[in-house]
Design an enzyme around this catalytic site. Structure first.
Site, PDB file in Angstrom:
ATOM      1  NE  ARG A  59      38.752  40.035  42.224  1.00 15.61           N
ATOM      2  CZ  ARG A  59      38.518  38.856  41.672  1.00 15.61           C
ATOM      3  NH1 ARG A  59      39.133  38.494  40.550  1.00 15.61           N
ATOM      4  NH2 ARG A  59      37.665  38.024  42.235  1.00 15.61           N
ATOM      5  CG  HIS A  67      41.609  38.234  45.862  1.00 16.90           C
ATOM      6  ND1 HIS A  67      40.944  37.299  45.124  1.00 16.90           N
ATOM      7  CD2 HIS A  67      40.704  39.221  46.106  1.00 16.90           C
ATOM      8  CE1 HIS A  67      39.686  37.691  44.919  1.00 16.90           C
ATOM      9  NE2 HIS A  67      39.529  38.862  45.500  1.00 16.90           N
ATOM     10  CG  ASN A  86      42.167  33.840  44.344  1.00 18.30           C
ATOM     11  OD1 ASN A  86      41.713  34.985  44.355  1.00 18.30           O
ATOM     12  ND2 ASN A  86      42.726  33.277  45.405  1.00 18.30           N
ATOM     13  CG  HIS A 105      34.229  46.532  42.921  1.00 20.31           C
ATOM     14  ND1 HIS A 105      33.275  45.635  43.347  1.00 20.31           N
ATOM     15  CD2 HIS A 105      35.423  45.909  43.123  1.00 20.31           C
ATOM     16  CE1 HIS A 105      33.861  44.533  43.793  1.00 20.31           C
ATOM     17  NE2 HIS A 105      35.164  44.676  43.673  1.00 20.31           N
TER      18      HIS A 105
HETATM   19  C1  HEM Z   1      33.712  43.822  49.582  1.00 19.06           C
HETATM   20  C2  HEM Z   1      33.739  42.649  49.049  1.00 19.06           C
HETATM   21  C3  HEM Z   1      34.181  42.367  47.641  1.00 19.06           C
HETATM   22  C4  HEM Z   1      33.605  41.466  46.811  1.00 19.06           C
HETATM   23  C5  HEM Z   1      32.431  40.555  47.135  1.00 19.06           C
HETATM   24  C6  HEM Z   1      34.318  41.532  45.564  1.00 19.06           C
HETATM   25  C7  HEM Z   1      34.051  40.734  44.466  1.00 19.06           C
HETATM   26  C8  HEM Z   1      34.609  40.911  43.215  1.00 19.06           C
HETATM   27  C9  HEM Z   1      34.257  40.132  42.064  1.00 19.06           C
HETATM   28  C10 HEM Z   1      33.263  38.989  42.030  1.00 19.06           C
HETATM   29  C11 HEM Z   1      34.985  40.625  41.016  1.00 19.06           C
HETATM   30  C12 HEM Z   1      34.943  40.146  39.566  1.00 19.06           C
HETATM   31  C13 HEM Z   1      35.795  38.912  39.384  1.00 19.06           C
HETATM   32  C14 HEM Z   1      35.501  38.226  38.073  1.00 19.06           C
HETATM   33  O1  HEM Z   1      34.375  38.359  37.579  1.00 19.06           O
HETATM   34  O2  HEM Z   1      36.400  37.531  37.560  1.00 19.06           O
HETATM   35  C15 HEM Z   1      35.769  41.707  41.512  1.00 19.06           C
HETATM   36  C16 HEM Z   1      36.611  42.457  40.751  1.00 19.06           C
HETATM   37  C17 HEM Z   1      37.452  43.431  41.261  1.00 19.06           C
HETATM   38  N1  HEM Z   1      37.639  43.710  42.603  1.00 19.06           N
HETATM   39 FE1  HEM Z   1      36.452  43.135  44.116  1.00 19.06          FE
HETATM   40  N2  HEM Z   1      35.295  42.468  45.646  1.00 19.06           N
HETATM   41  C18 HEM Z   1      35.259  43.006  46.901  1.00 19.06           C
HETATM   42  C19 HEM Z   1      36.127  43.939  47.424  1.00 19.06           C
HETATM   43  C20 HEM Z   1      37.214  44.444  46.742  1.00 19.06           C
HETATM   44  C21 HEM Z   1      38.284  45.188  47.357  1.00 19.06           C
HETATM   45  C22 HEM Z   1      38.404  45.498  48.843  1.00 19.06           C
HETATM   46  C23 HEM Z   1      39.148  45.525  46.353  1.00 19.06           C
HETATM   47  C24 HEM Z   1      40.448  46.277  46.408  1.00 19.06           C
HETATM   48  C25 HEM Z   1      40.903  46.942  47.455  1.00 19.06           C
HETATM   49  C26 HEM Z   1      38.591  45.004  45.117  1.00 19.06           C
HETATM   50  C27 HEM Z   1      39.114  45.201  43.861  1.00 19.06           C
HETATM   51  C28 HEM Z   1      38.583  44.689  42.694  1.00 19.06           C
HETATM   52  C29 HEM Z   1      39.004  45.092  41.366  1.00 19.06           C
HETATM   53  C30 HEM Z   1      39.991  46.199  41.035  1.00 19.06           C
HETATM   54  C31 HEM Z   1      38.302  44.291  40.467  1.00 19.06           C
HETATM   55  C32 HEM Z   1      38.443  44.271  38.930  1.00 19.06           C
HETATM   56  C33 HEM Z   1      39.524  43.269  38.578  1.00 19.06           C
HETATM   57  C34 HEM Z   1      39.823  43.094  37.084  1.00 19.06           C
HETATM   58  O3  HEM Z   1      39.363  43.851  36.241  1.00 19.06           O
HETATM   59  O4  HEM Z   1      40.585  42.152  36.795  1.00 19.06           O
HETATM   60  N3  HEM Z   1      37.443  44.331  45.403  1.00 19.06           N
HETATM   61  N4  HEM Z   1      35.550  41.842  42.856  1.00 19.06           N
END
Ligand code: HEM
Ligand SMILES: *[C@@H]1O[C@H](CO)[C@@H](O)[C@H](O)[C@H]1NC(C)=O
Ligand SMILES: *[C@@H]1O[C@H](CO)[C@@H](O)[C@H](O)[C@H]1NC(C)=O
Ligand SMILES: *[C@@H]1O[C@H](CO)[C@@H](O)[C@H](O)[C@H]1NC(C)=O
Ligand SMILES: *[C@@H]1O[C@H](CO)[C@@H](O)[C@H](O)[C@H]1NC(C)=O
Ligand SMILES: *[C@@H]1O[C@H](CO)[C@@H](O)[C@H](O)[C@H]1NC(C)=O
Ligand SMILES: *[C@@H]1O[C@H](CO)[C@@H](O)[C@H](O)[C@H]1NC(C)=O
Length: 322
Positions: A61, A65, A90, A189
């Site tokens: 992630r 970002h 963030n 995800h």
């Molecule tokens: C398409 C739009 C996307 C949205 C709206 C989105 C939104 C989010 C949100 C809200 C979270 C949880 C954050 C939290 O609750 O603290 C999350 C987690 C995550 N996102 Fe996304 N995301 C998107 C795309 C992506 C992309 C493109 C990637 C990587 C290439 C990605 C990788 C991740 C990962 C691996 C997590 C888990 C992080 C952790 O466990 O610390 N996301 N995302």
């Protein structure tokens, strides 16, 4: 003589047509200056995964970002309170900064003043996906580290969790990323965790999204036990309930079962866009296709708007400019 002039002209035309400056990204950028870069990073990532598998999700992630805001330039690492780390998507959410700083120190010990933090973030993401049994791909290098970060840009560019499918497409397209990149990269995800505050509105209302929402009632019920209607906003739930530390295609199977955690996940299946839904179905049925398109998406995201020499710098510490 004539033929060498012709080949010089055609090389010139190739550069001119592709719009390349002479400095460019390359897989062999560090092969003489830091030949064991991959070995150093791989060993460090394996230790990270062994002690906390979720950290690799957080680092993937972090790549997103960083790269989605003015390209991969390690601006996300600058740790002043007016910087990107404190932007809404963030703050109290993005993690792994110390891990990148520690890996940078290991690389500095072997190859001082050579490898940018931006390139370290990119290769760490690849190593993390591999370490969780996901695909691999060839990473290019030569990115430089920014001199500034832009908190406003992070707020504007990073997509929030309540976007519908057409707005997600528009967000990715404005960064030069395709519909296929959007659907494949959302497959990230399949690993990691999300906080209750980011999906609570789906369980109890009011709906934050301007498109219809639906969730498998059993999944809805089980999330409610993790996420009370009042309080508990930082309680964690896996983004992929069954295999949260395995990089597989379960994410897409969940979407078809109406078990996506965020609105931005479920809208890829139920948001009414036929092309997007077909890709979800393809990836749910065919993990190899997902892996292939995910690799393509990571390469595309990693190569957007690279900051190249003579611009930027090689930071000594990722958290601050030299
Ligand atoms: C398409 C739009 C996307 C949205 C709206 C989105 C939104 C989010 C949100 C809200 C979270 C949880 C954050 C939290 O609750 O603290 C999350 C987690 C995550 N996102 Fe996304 N995301 C998107 C795309 C992506 C992309 C493109 C990637 C990587 C290439 C990605 C990788 C991740 C990962 C691996 C997590 C888990 C992080 C952790 O466990 O610390 N996301 N995302
Ligand atoms: C590369 O670095 C790793 C981790 O430090 C080490 O185990 C390996 O022996 C190194 N390889 C070479 C060829 O130096
Ligand atoms: C920061 O990003 C905002 C929003 O994209 C933009 O309007 C502004 O010009 C940027 N600031 C700098 C210093 O580049
Ligand atoms: C998505 O949201 C925007 C406004 O936020 C709205 O104009 C648009 O109609 C919505 N699209 C879909 C497919 O629901
Ligand atoms: C979850 O269940 C509640 C209570 O039945 C309902 O009001 C809500 O709309 C459901 N959420 C979704 C996204 O289906
Ligand atoms: C669909 O979701 C339900 C409720 O979360 C779960 O019990 C079931 O195993 C899921 N089916 C598949 C094929 O994942
Ligand atoms: C920011 O990063 C620099 C370089 O790693 C470090 O020296 C400093 O202590 C960090 N500051 C904060 C507030 O984390």
């Amino acid at each position: 003589m004539a033929s060498s002039i012709v080949s010089m002209i055609s090389i010139f035309l190739l550069f001119a047509m592709s719009g390349h400056a002479l400095a460019s990204l390359s897989p062999t950028f560090y092969s003489s200056t830091c030949p064991n870069l991959t070995g150093i990073v791989r060993a460090a990532v394996q230790q990270v995964v062994a002690s906390e598998p979720r950290m690799c999700a957080s680092l993937v992630r972090l790549f997103f970002h960083d790269c989605h805001v003015n390209g991969c330039d390690a601006s996300i690492m600058l740790n002043g309170s007016n910087n990107e780390q404190f932007a809404f998507p963030n703050i109290n959410s993005l993690r792994g900064y110390n891990v990148i700083e520690n890996i940078k120190a290991l690389v500095e010990a072997k190859c001082p003043n050579t490898v940018s933090c931006a390139d370290i973030i990119v290769i760490v993401a690849r190593e993390c996906v591999m370490a969780l049994n996901g695909p691999t791909w060839t990473v290019t290098f030569g990115r430089r580290d920014s001199l500034t970060a832009n908190q406003t840009a992070a707020n504007v560019e990073l997509p929030p969790f309540f976007l519908n499918v057409s707005r997600l497409i528009a967000n990715f397209q404005s960064h030069g990323l395709s519909v296929q990149d959007l659907v494949a990269l959302s497959g990230s995800h399949t690993i990691g965790q999300g906080q209750c505050g980011n999906f609570k509105s789906r369980l109890y209302g009011p709906s934050l999204s301007s498109s219809p929402d639906y969730m498998n009632p059993y999944y809805n019920q089980s999330l409610r036990s993790q996420c009370p209607s009042s309080g508990g906003d930082s309680n964690l739930s896996p983004l992929d309930l069954q295999t949260p530390v395995v990089f597989d295609n379960k994410y897409y199977k969940n979407l078809i079962n109406f078990s996506g955690l965020f609105h931005s996940d479920q809208t890829l299946w139920s948001g009414g866009d036929w092309t997007v839904a077909q890709l979800v179905h393809t990836y749910a049925m065919n993990q190899a296709r997902f892996f292939q398109d995910f690799a393509t998406g990571m390469i595309n995201m990693g190569n957007l708007k690279p900051l190249l020499a003579p611009n930027g710098q090689i930071r000594k510490y990722c958290g601050k400019v030299n």
